[in-house]
Design a protein around this motif. Structure first.
Motif, PDB file in Angstrom:
ATOM      1  N   ALA A  61       0.815  -1.221   0.000  1.00 62.88           N
ATOM      2  CA  ALA A  61       0.000   0.000   0.000  1.00 62.88           C
ATOM      3  C   ALA A  61       0.845   1.266   0.000  1.00 62.88           C
ATOM      4  CB  ALA A  61      -0.932  -0.002   1.202  1.00 62.88           C
ATOM      5  N   ALA A  62       2.161   1.124   0.131  1.00 59.51           N
ATOM      6  CA  ALA A  62       3.018   2.318   0.098  1.00 59.51           C
ATOM      7  C   ALA A  62       4.299   2.039  -0.666  1.00 59.51           C
ATOM      8  CB  ALA A  62       3.320   2.807   1.501  1.00 59.51           C
ATOM      9  N   GLY A  66      -3.842   2.770   5.102  1.00 60.33           N
ATOM     10  CA  GLY A  66      -4.164   1.413   4.656  1.00 60.33           C
ATOM     11  C   GLY A  66      -4.088   0.429   5.811  1.00 60.33           C
ATOM     12  N   HIS A 101       6.562   6.803  -5.265  1.00 57.95           N
ATOM     13  CA  HIS A 101       6.401   8.012  -6.084  1.00 57.95           C
ATOM     14  C   HIS A 101       7.549   8.991  -5.897  1.00 57.95           C
ATOM     15  CE1 HIS A 101       4.971   8.773  -2.127  1.00 57.95           C
ATOM     16  NE2 HIS A 101       4.567   9.999  -2.351  1.00 57.95           N
ATOM     17  N   TRP A 107       3.210   7.514   4.349  1.00 60.64           N
ATOM     18  CA  TRP A 107       2.260   7.015   3.357  1.00 60.64           C
ATOM     19  C   TRP A 107       1.953   5.558   3.646  1.00 60.64           C
ATOM     20  CZ3 TRP A 107      -0.240   8.855  -0.978  1.00 60.64           C
ATOM     21  CH2 TRP A 107       0.008  10.192  -1.295  1.00 60.64           C
ATOM     22  N   GLY A 108       0.709   5.203   3.549  1.00 59.29           N
ATOM     23  CA  GLY A 108       0.329   3.817   3.747  1.00 59.29           C
ATOM     24  C   GLY A 108      -0.207   3.534   5.125  1.00 59.29           C
ATOM     25  N   GLN A 168      -8.760   0.546  -1.551  1.00 60.75           N
ATOM     26  CA  GLN A 168      -7.911  -0.603  -1.892  1.00 60.75           C
ATOM     27  C   GLN A 168      -8.252  -1.801  -1.011  1.00 60.75           C
ATOM     28  OE1 GLN A 168      -3.977   1.159  -1.526  1.00 60.75           O
ATOM     29  NE2 GLN A 168      -4.679   2.796  -2.857  1.00 60.75           N
ATOM     30  N   GLN A 225      -6.867   4.584  -0.003  1.00 61.24           N
ATOM     31  CA  GLN A 225      -6.320   3.427   0.720  1.00 61.24           C
ATOM     32  C   GLN A 225      -7.441   2.575   1.324  1.00 61.24           C
ATOM     33  OE1 GLN A 225      -2.474   4.368   2.928  1.00 61.24           O
ATOM     34  NE2 GLN A 225      -3.081   6.373   2.176  1.00 61.24           N
ATOM     35  N   ARG A 254      -0.319  15.725  -3.371  1.00 63.44           N
ATOM     36  CA  ARG A 254      -1.399  15.009  -4.033  1.00 63.44           C
ATOM     37  C   ARG A 254      -2.749  15.712  -3.932  1.00 63.44           C
ATOM     38  NH1 ARG A 254      -5.558  11.728  -4.026  1.00 63.44           N
ATOM     39  NH2 ARG A 254      -5.573  10.128  -5.637  1.00 63.44           N
ATOM     40  N   ARG A 272      -2.851  18.516  -6.295  1.00 63.01           N
ATOM     41  CA  ARG A 272      -2.857  18.028  -7.680  1.00 63.01           C
ATOM     42  C   ARG A 272      -4.263  17.601  -8.093  1.00 63.01           C
ATOM     43  NH1 ARG A 272      -0.132  12.501  -8.071  1.00 63.01           N
ATOM     44  NH2 ARG A 272      -2.272  11.773  -7.830  1.00 63.01           N
ATOM     45  N   HIS A 303       3.028   7.273 -10.469  1.00 59.97           N
ATOM     46  CA  HIS A 303       2.134   8.412 -10.267  1.00 59.97           C
ATOM     47  C   HIS A 303       1.591   8.413  -8.841  1.00 59.97           C
ATOM     48  CE1 HIS A 303      -0.600  11.593 -11.428  1.00 59.97           C
ATOM     49  NE2 HIS A 303      -1.643  10.891 -11.024  1.00 59.97           N
ATOM     50  N   GLU A 304       1.328   7.230  -8.314  1.00 57.79           N
ATOM     51  CA  GLU A 304       0.868   7.062  -6.935  1.00 57.79           C
ATOM     52  C   GLU A 304       1.736   5.990  -6.286  1.00 57.79           C
ATOM     53  OE1 GLU A 304      -1.224   9.079  -5.844  1.00 57.79           O
ATOM     54  OE2 GLU A 304      -2.949   9.414  -7.157  1.00 57.79           O
ATOM     55  N   PRO A 305       1.835   5.968  -4.973  1.00 54.91           N
ATOM     56  CA  PRO A 305       2.679   4.961  -4.324  1.00 54.91           C
ATOM     57  C   PRO A 305       1.964   3.649  -4.055  1.00 54.91           C
ATOM     58  CG  PRO A 305       1.832   6.473  -2.693  1.00 54.91           C
ATOM     59  CD  PRO A 305       1.287   6.933  -4.010  1.00 54.91           C
ATOM     60  N   TRP A 306       0.693   3.554  -4.447  1.00 55.23           N
ATOM     61  CA  TRP A 306      -0.133   2.417  -4.039  1.00 55.23           C
ATOM     62  C   TRP A 306       0.023   1.263  -5.023  1.00 55.23           C
ATOM     63  CZ3 TRP A 306      -3.867   6.901  -4.444  1.00 55.23           C
ATOM     64  CH2 TRP A 306      -3.765   7.706  -3.320  1.00 55.23           C
TER      65      TRP A 306
END
Lengths: 384, 409
Positions: free
Chosen positions: A163-164, B104, A181, B100-101, B133, B130, B196, B199, A187-190
């Motif tokens: 997920a990262a 999730g 990224h 990040w993450g 996902q 997340q 992000r 953006r 474009h995304e880290p996922w």
């Protein structure tokens, strides 16, 4: 409450089964009329499904991944642990109490050099070696994130989609590299899936299409949906079908992309795309694709589609739970058959295919697809 | 272990019992048919079993600027739902600040370890993606407060958003500004968050502008906590835009409103509906005068549900920096709190209606519900179907509807 419901359902099932013994003449389907020979198709047909559920010993009704290892043992990632079936039919379950990092196993791969099984879970990565589990977490290893959606192996490197970011574990040195990224074209880290090819690694990115990485050259190449943000396919066969990649698979030069908007294939020169409204694809919601001998075995929310790009066979579950087979040959009417058995559920999360048989991980159990007699490729016969 | 089950429940034995069919009385077949229908009506094995209560997992990183508002709305929603007959709803809140993450990981804990039957995801697009996902692999339903168009374009069928989309909000604002200025085309500058979030907001604003004869001449990222606004605003003001869009979190937007007015900008200021909250009024002070924001019409329409919500909101424990005093009579409720409240109504309705069926089978949602922010109705992609009105804010906290123009009495 749950116990009571199950109990009622169980009694209802018993009653139903007993009653059907007497009523089968009323309800039974007539035999299929003059079915086409399976050999007329470019890939084997499934003639029946053998299903396994919690009643048969599965630790959960939901199976997420299935893999037949080189020693013939079958590994099943479930909602409640990792199950392995030996060739003698005995079962063993690995759960968190055995060191498994989390009960829900999402993805599996075998190290062809050692026979170790790597299992990605919703919290951590696991190596099963000699019956012992070693767990890897983001806090005690270089794992980019604990949510591991995909695993793959290429040479001495284990690749994970998390997920990262994507992670690469050098199995000889134990060192990790992380790609996200910040240090790649992503474009995304996922990272939602990963597939190892001969020379490169394909990373399925949630919101970023597919990233091709050449580990030797250190290069990255991005494949994005040319229609951009539009969820509709404006120009077919022009690239990935969507930037939300739910799965990628690669085999012998052919790359498949599963998305929630359809299916795509890339042979290194040309893209093909399929959506349910304009092709026999069972559903646009594609969870999974397995590539075998240039044939895609596609797991959707409405059953399984099998295709070489021209001929399609769909295995669906009818309104009354019956198995339905649809054969779509180019420029011919669709041939529909009712099967004596069906997938246990139409929501298919994982598939394993080889020349001998096929296995399906579904939302309501595991299913073994038994092929109708077919001629195996010469290379396989020779290998044996 | 092998069985020939071709379907759940009642079809278990169909394929293996032909040989014995004639030995049992035919009436048993009728009974079986009834039983078969009963079993089949349950579909597949439920992924969420019927229970006396349901759990809603609120994914809420503490770093979200509106985290307090979202939590307050969700708690009020749960209280309102539990006042009604039916299965009780429990709220579980998780979220941590981290790399990040992290979101999730938290979504996994909510959905798989805490046993949440559905997730409520906040206004941050990164957090919502997340959660989606996890939903893609587990089929746990998600209701989000995120206005980014990318959220429903992810294609996860068991998700809806209760907030309006950014491009719909921008389109309403562009129409209101054109009406106010008498111009048929506009040039605007957008101030957005960095990375992000900025953006995605910038992309959605551009999309709305393309369809409205509006040019977004500049999109400028504003880092949280940045106080050196002069170099930031110089190019924006030099472009002499008709309007500046404050597409930022409420406190940040308030500070920028002050800075823009202090720099001498006399044109229109506008921002997302999320600015309909005390935090924006506090941060913006007198500079909120004349700011335009799009909101669902129900938020300004008197009604029993809205009055009860407003009463509960005021009488509940105040958020940090807020007082429990009653707001001006025509001040609309905090939109983020109201949306979180409505999100809980949607989830509770879905969970209660699903009973023993898998919850994801309730999607796409076709039933309509009444919420504080109006009718809760969604299209097949999970977008809220709601027309917007544009409010002009007053520094005293009151508002005036300026678009669509109210009909003459």
């Amino acid at each position: 409450m749950k116990t009571k419901l199950l109990s009622e359902k169980w009694w209802m099932t018993l009653l139903t089964a007993a009653g059907l013994l007497s009523a089968v003449n009323v309800f039974a389907d007539p035999p299929a009329a003059n079915p086409s020979p399976a050999s007329a198709l470019p890939f084997p047909l499934i003639e029946r499904f053998e299903n396994y559920t919690e009643k048969d010993g599965l630790p959960a009704h939901k199976a997420h991944a299935v893999l037949k290892a080189s020693d013939g043992r079958l590994w099943v990632g479930t909602y409640n642990g990792l199950l392995v079936r030996a060739q003698d039919g005995t079962y063993h379950r690995y759960g968190p109490e055995d060191g498994l990092s989390h009960k829900m196993v999402m993805c599996l791969v075998e190290d062809p050099q050692t026979g170790d099984i790597w299992a990605g879970t919703m919290r951590g990565l696991n190596r099963v070696s000699g019956g012992r589990i070693t767990a890897y977490y983001q806090t005690d290893s270089g794992l980019p994130n604990n949510v591991v959606y995909g695993v793959g192996i290429r040479e001495d490197v284990l690749w994970v989609a998390t997920a990262a970011g994507a992670g690469a574990l050098n199995l000889k040195t134990g060192s990790w590299k992380i790609y996200d990224h910040n240090n790649s074209i992503m474009h995304e880290p996922w990272c939602y899936s990963i597939a190892c090819a001969k020379d490169v690694v394909y990373i399925g990115v949630w919101g970023g299409g597919i990233v091709e990485h050449d580990p030797k050259l250190g290069t990255f190449k991005e494949y994005r949906d040319p229609d951009g943000d539009f969820q509709y396919i404006l120009v077919p066969d022009s690239g990935p079908i969507n930037d939300i990649t739910s799965w990628v698979a690669w085999d012998d030069g052919v790359l498949w992309q599963a998305t929630y908007f359809g299916l795509a294939r890339y042979d290194g020169a040309r893209w093909r795309t399929w959506v349910a409204a304009k092709s026999p694809l069972a559903s646009d919601f594609v969870n999974f694709v397995w590539s075998h001998r240039h044939v895609g075995w596609v797991g959707t929310d409405r059953g399984v589609s099998v295709t070489d790009g021209s001929t399609w066979v769909n295995y669906l579950v009818g309104e009354h739970g019956e198995g339905l087979m649809e054969i779509h040959r180019p420029n011919q009417p669709v041939e529909k058959r009712t099967m004596t058995t069906a997938l246990p559920n139409s929501f298919v999360l994982g598939i394993y295919v080889d020349d001998d048989d096929v296995w399906f991980a579904t939302s309501n159990g595991l299913s073994h697809g038994v092929f109708a007699p077919h001629s195996k490729p010469a290379t396989v016969a020779e290998a044996r | 272990m092998r069985s020939n089950r071709s379907a759940p429940g009642g079809l278990a034995a169909i394929c293996s019992c032909h040989a014995n069919a004639g030995r049992l009385p035919r009436w048993l077949g009728i009974v079986a048919a009834v039983g078969l229908l009963a079993v089949l009506s349950q579909g597949e094995t439920p992924e969420t079993s019927q229970a006396a209560s349901f759990k809603i997992g609120l994914l809420l990183p503490p770093t979200e600027a509106d985290a307090g508002d979202i939590r307050r709305g969700a708690e009020l929603g749960v209280a309102a739902v539990n006042r009604q007959p039916g299965a009780r709803v429990e709220l579980i809140v998780r979220g941590q600040a981290g790399q990040w993450g992290s979101d999730g990981n938290e979504a996994v804990v909510l959905a798989l370890d805490d046993g949440a039957d559905a997730l409520l995801a906040p206004s941050s697009g990164a957090t919502v993606h997340q959660a989606l996902q996890v939903a893609g692999r587990t089929r746990v339903p998600v209701v989000s407060l995120c206005p980014d168009t990318s959220v429903t374009r992810a294609g996860v069928p068991w998700t809806v958003r209760v907030a309006s989309r950014t491009d719909d909000e921008a389109a309403a604002l562009f129409a209101a500004i054109k009406q106010a200025t008498g111009k048929t085309s506009l040039s605007v500058v957008a101030l957005v968050p960095p990375e992000r979030a900025g953006r995605e907001a910038g992309k959605d604003l551009q999309h709305a502008a393309r369809g409205a004869n509006v040019e977004v001449v500049q999109t400028i990222s504003v880092a949280p906590g940045d106080t050196h606004f002069t170099p930031l605003l110089q190019p924006a003001l030099a472009a002499r835009p008709d309007a500046i869009l404050l597409w930022l979190d409420a406190p940040e937007a308030g500070r920028l409103a002050r800075a823009v007015r202090a720099a001498g900008f006399a044109g229109r200021l506008a921002g997302p509906g999320g600015l309909c909250c005390p935090a924006f009024f506090r941060a913006g002070g007198g500079s909120v005068e004349g700011v335009l924001i799009p909101v669902p019409p129900a938020i300004t329409s008197p009604g029993e549900m809205r009055e009860r919500f407003q009463k509960d909101l005021v009488e509940g424990s105040p958020l940090a920096g807020e007082t429990a005093s009653r707001p001006p009579a025509n001040q609309p409720p905090n939109l983020t709190v109201a949306l979180a409240f409505d999100a809980v109504l949607v989830l509770a309705d879905v969970l209660r209606h699903a009973e023993s069926r898998p919850v994801f089978r309730e999607f796409p949602l076709t039933r309509s519900l009444s919420g504080v922010t109006g009718e809760l109705l969604f299209d097949r992609e999970g977008n809220r179907r709601v027309s917007l009105q544009v409010l002009e804010l007053r520094a005293n906290g009151s508002v005036t509807v300026v678009w669509p123009q109210p009909a003459a009495p």
